[in-house]
Write an enzyme that holds these catalytic residues in place. Structure first.
Site, mmCIF file in Angstrom:
data_model
loop_
_atom_site.group_PDB
_atom_site.id
_atom_site.type_symbol
_atom_site.label_atom_id
_atom_site.label_comp_id
_atom_site.label_asym_id
_atom_site.label_seq_id
_atom_site.Cartn_x
_atom_site.Cartn_y
_atom_site.Cartn_z
ATOM 1 N N ARG A 6 -6.447 -7.980 -9.742
ATOM 2 C CA ARG A 6 -7.129 -9.259 -9.991
ATOM 3 C C ARG A 6 -8.585 -8.975 -10.305
ATOM 4 O O ARG A 6 -9.031 -7.836 -10.251
ATOM 5 C CB ARG A 6 -7.055 -10.144 -8.737
ATOM 6 C CG ARG A 6 -7.591 -9.436 -7.492
ATOM 7 C CD ARG A 6 -7.785 -10.337 -6.303
ATOM 8 N NE ARG A 6 -8.005 -9.617 -5.070
ATOM 9 C CZ ARG A 6 -9.137 -9.051 -4.693
ATOM 10 N NH1 ARG A 6 -10.182 -9.103 -5.496
ATOM 11 N NH2 ARG A 6 -9.249 -8.424 -3.544
ATOM 12 N N LYS B 259 -2.717 2.264 9.119
ATOM 13 C CA LYS B 259 -2.903 1.157 8.179
ATOM 14 C C LYS B 259 -1.632 0.335 8.057
ATOM 15 O O LYS B 259 -0.524 0.881 7.966
ATOM 16 C CB LYS B 259 -3.277 1.682 6.793
ATOM 17 C CG LYS B 259 -4.688 2.204 6.659
ATOM 18 C CD LYS B 259 -4.975 2.515 5.195
ATOM 19 C CE LYS B 259 -6.407 2.964 5.000
ATOM 20 N NZ LYS B 259 -6.685 3.241 3.567
ATOM 21 N N ARG C 131 -24.034 -10.374 -1.346
ATOM 22 C CA ARG C 131 -23.203 -11.548 -1.056
ATOM 23 C C ARG C 131 -23.941 -12.425 -0.049
ATOM 24 O O ARG C 131 -24.214 -11.987 1.079
ATOM 25 C CB ARG C 131 -21.852 -11.125 -0.479
ATOM 26 C CG ARG C 131 -21.030 -10.247 -1.408
ATOM 27 C CD ARG C 131 -19.625 -10.058 -0.862
ATOM 28 N NE ARG C 131 -18.860 -9.111 -1.662
ATOM 29 C CZ ARG C 131 -17.544 -8.991 -1.622
ATOM 30 N NH1 ARG C 131 -16.842 -9.759 -0.795
ATOM 31 N NH2 ARG C 131 -16.914 -8.117 -2.378
ATOM 32 N N LYS D 172 0.803 -1.220 0.000
ATOM 33 C CA LYS D 172 0.000 0.000 0.000
ATOM 34 C C LYS D 172 0.841 1.278 0.000
ATOM 35 O O LYS D 172 0.499 2.256 -0.662
ATOM 36 C CB LYS D 172 -0.968 -0.012 1.190
ATOM 37 C CG LYS D 172 -2.103 -1.027 1.038
ATOM 38 C CD LYS D 172 -3.082 -0.926 2.186
ATOM 39 C CE LYS D 172 -4.280 -1.834 1.980
ATOM 40 N NZ LYS D 172 -3.923 -3.248 1.948
ATOM 41 N N GLY E 255 -8.613 -6.746 3.975
ATOM 42 C CA GLY E 255 -9.789 -7.190 4.726
ATOM 43 C C GLY E 255 -9.955 -6.499 6.060
ATOM 44 O O GLY E 255 -10.568 -7.045 6.982
ATOM 45 N N ILE F 244 -10.841 10.081 6.355
ATOM 46 C CA ILE F 244 -11.870 10.762 5.570
ATOM 47 C C ILE F 244 -13.222 10.545 6.244
ATOM 48 O O ILE F 244 -13.658 9.412 6.436
ATOM 49 C CB ILE F 244 -11.910 10.210 4.127
ATOM 50 C CG1 ILE F 244 -10.511 10.308 3.474
ATOM 51 C CG2 ILE F 244 -12.955 10.940 3.303
ATOM 52 C CD1 ILE F 244 -9.970 11.703 3.373
#
Length: 449
Positions: free
Chosen positions: A292, A158, A336, A116, A164, A203
Site C-alpha cells: 500500500r 514475531k 508525524r 510475514k 505496529g 539484529i
C-alpha cells in the site's frame, strides 16, 4: 483512465488522494463516519456518503457499506489509502467481483505478502537476504526453544499476522523465552485473532530502512530510493528521512536491486514498500512488505519530485511505468504530528483545536486535515498532521524543521511538537548516529514556560 474514484479512508490521506484526482480531472467520492461529518475530505470531495457510526468496524472497515457507496455513486475505482482496508485481501477480491478497480495490490498479492512467514519464504526464494530464523510457523514452545538455542540469543518472537509492534517480543536470554512466548501469543490473538508465531535472530544496533517500489501490470518494477524510519517508539514510527544518513552509494544500489528483484519475482502491481533491517556492518535483511502507500511517502515525493498517488492511479489504469530507478536529489525529513502528550508517555489527546497556525515558507510542506475548531475524534489514529521539510542538504532540512516546528501552533490539545523540536537539537540525531533503539535513551526535557 478512471472517471470517478471513491476514497475508502479519512483524514489527511483521503485529502491527499482527492487533491491528485482533482489535478488530473477525476471526480471523487468521500466516505465518512458520523464522527467525521465536519472533516475536510468530506468538504473537498465532489460527493460524500455517510457509511456508519464512529466505530471503525461499523464504518471504515465495513466492506458492504463502502461497496454500496461506490455503486450508488457509480465510482469505477476505490483508493484505500493506508490502514483500514488497504491490505485486506477479501476487500480487494470483493472490489474485483463488483467490477470496481482496487487501487492497490491484488487479493493474491496481499495474501502472499501480508502474512510475514509466507512473505519471508517468498523473499528467500527470490534471492533476497532474509533474517536467520524459523522456516514457517512454530508449532510448539519446545520447537521455539530448540531453534533459539541453535541460533543463539538474543532472538525476536514475531506474530505472523502482526503489525505496529503487536505480538513482538525481544528475548535476551533463554530463561525469559517461555514468558515472552506466552505473552506474544496472547497479544497476537487478541489483536489479530491469530496466534501463529515465528522466530528470528535479533539484529543488534538495527536501522529500519525501507525501499519504495512501483510495479506495473506488465511485470516491470523500479525503485524510488530509500527512507530511514529508525526513530520509533514501540515499533511506531515518529519521524522519517530520505536519503538515510546511514546509507552509502554501494548499499543503496544493493538494496534497490534487491527490492526490484523482489517486486519482479512476485509480479507486483502498484506502489509498495520493501522494509529491511540493516545491521551495524551494513548487512541488510528483508523484514516485511507493505502492499500500500505509506504514511511517510511525501519525503520520497520531495526528494525525487514524483507524485506517488498519481503513479498508483496510472498503474491501476494499466499504464506502464518508466522502468527507471530514481535516486534522491534533495534531502527531506518528515515529523508525524500526533495529538498525544509526550510528557505523559505519549497518551492520546483528543479534543477541540482552538487555535491553529500552520508553518510555511520555502521547503515546507504540511499534509493535514485539521483546522481551528476541528474536533479530533477519540475513535481513530492520533496523527493529525505531517510536517515535511526539504532542502539541498540534511543540515538545512533540519534547520528548516526547527523553524517550522517553532512556527507550528496547535492549541486546545497536546501534541508531539515539543518532542520533535527537542529531537532536532539532539547531537546524535544531528550526526545521523541513531538506530531503532534511539528512543530507549532519549530523555525529553521539561517544557519551558
Amino acid at each position: 483512465m478512471f472517471k470517478k474514484i471513491l476514497i475508502a479512508n479519512r483524514g489527511e490521506i483521503a485529502l491527499r488522494v482527492i487533491r491528485t484526482c482533482r489535478e488530473i480531472g477525476i471526480k471523487t467520492v468521500a466516505v465518512y463516519s458520523t464522527a467525521d461529518a465536519e472533516s475536510l475530505h468530506v468538504r473537498f470531495a465532489d460527493e460524500a456518503v455517510c457509511i456508519g457510526p464512529a466505530l471503525s468496524s461499523e464504518s471504515y472497515l465495513k466492506m458492504s457499506a463502502i461497496l454500496a457507496a461506490a455503486e450508488i455513486t457509480n465510482a469505477d475505482a476505490i483508493h484505500p489509502g493506508y490502514g483500514f482496508l488497504s491490505e485486506n485481501a477479501k476487500f480487494s477480491k470483493l472490489c474485483e467481483e463488483h467490477n470496481i478497480k482496487f487501487i492497490g495490490a491484488s487479493a493474491d498479492m496481499i495474501s502472499k505478502m501480508g502474512d510475514k512467514a509466507s512473505a519471508r519464504a517468498t523473499m528467500k526464494a527470490a534471492g533476497v537476504p532474509t533474517i536467520p530464523g524459523s522456516e514457517g510457523l512454530l508449532e510448539t514452545f519446545e520447537e521455539a526453544k530448540k531453534l533459539a538455542n541453535e541460533m543463539g540469543y538474543p532472538v525476536m518472537l514475531k506474530a505472523t499476522a502482526g503489525g505496529g509492534g503487536k505480538g513482538m517480543r525481544a528475548v535476551w536470554k533463554k530463561e525469559d523465552l517461555k514468558e515472552n512466548w506466552d505473552a506474544a501469543r496472547q497479544e497476537a490473538f487478541a489483536c489479530f485473532g491469530n496466534d501463529g508465531m515465528y522466530l528470528e535472530k535479533l539484529i543488534e544496533e538495527p536501522h529500519h530502512i525501507e525501499i519504495q517500489i512501483i510495479g506495473d501490470s506488465l511485470g516491470n518494477a523500479c525503485h524510488l530510493s530509500e527512507r530511514d524510519c529508525s526513530i520509533q517508539r514501540r515499533h511506531q514510527k515518529l519521524t522519517e528521512e530520505s536519503p538515510s544518513p546511514f546509507m552509502t552509494p554501494s548499499l543503496r544500489k544493493k538494496m534497490g536491486d534487491a527490492a526490484v528483484k523482489a517486486a519482479e519475482y512476485i509480479k507486483y502491481e502498484g506502489a509498495g514498500t520493501i522494509e529491511f533491517l540493516v545491521d551495524k556492518h551494513r548487512n541488510f535483511y528483508f523484514m516485511e512488505m507493505n502492499t500500500r502507500i505509506q504514511v511517510e511517502h511525501p519525503i520520497t515525493e520531495q526528494v525525487i519530485d514524483y507524485d506517488l498517488i498519481y503513479e498508483q492511479i496510472k498503474v491501476a489504469a494499466g499504464i506502464p511505468i518508466s522502468g527507471k530507478n530514481y535516486l534522491p536529489k534533495l534531502y527531506s525529513i518528515e515529523c508525524r504530528i500526533n495529538a498525544e502528550d509526550p510528557y505523559k508517555d505519549f497518551r492520546p489527546s483528543p479534543g477541540k483545536i482552538t487555535t491553529l497556525h500552520i508553518p510555511g515558507g520555502h521547503g515546507i510542506r504540511v499534509d493535514t486535515h485539521v483546522y481551528a475548531g476541528y474536533i479530533i475524534p477519540s475513535n481513530y489514529d492520533s496523527m493529525i498532521a505531517k510536517l515535511i521539510t526539504t532542502a539541498q542538504t540534511r543540515e538545512v532540512a533540519i534547520s528548516k524543521m526547527r523553524r517550522a516546528l517553532d512556527e507550528f501552533v496547535i492549541e486546545g490539545v497536546k501534541t508531539t511538537i515539543p518532542f520533535h523540536r527537542q529531537l532536532m537539537d539532539d547531537p546524535d540525531y544531528i550526526a545521523g548516529n541513531y538506530t531503532t533503539k534511539f528512543m530507549e535513551d532519549f530523555e525529553l526535557k521539561p517544557e519551558e514556560n
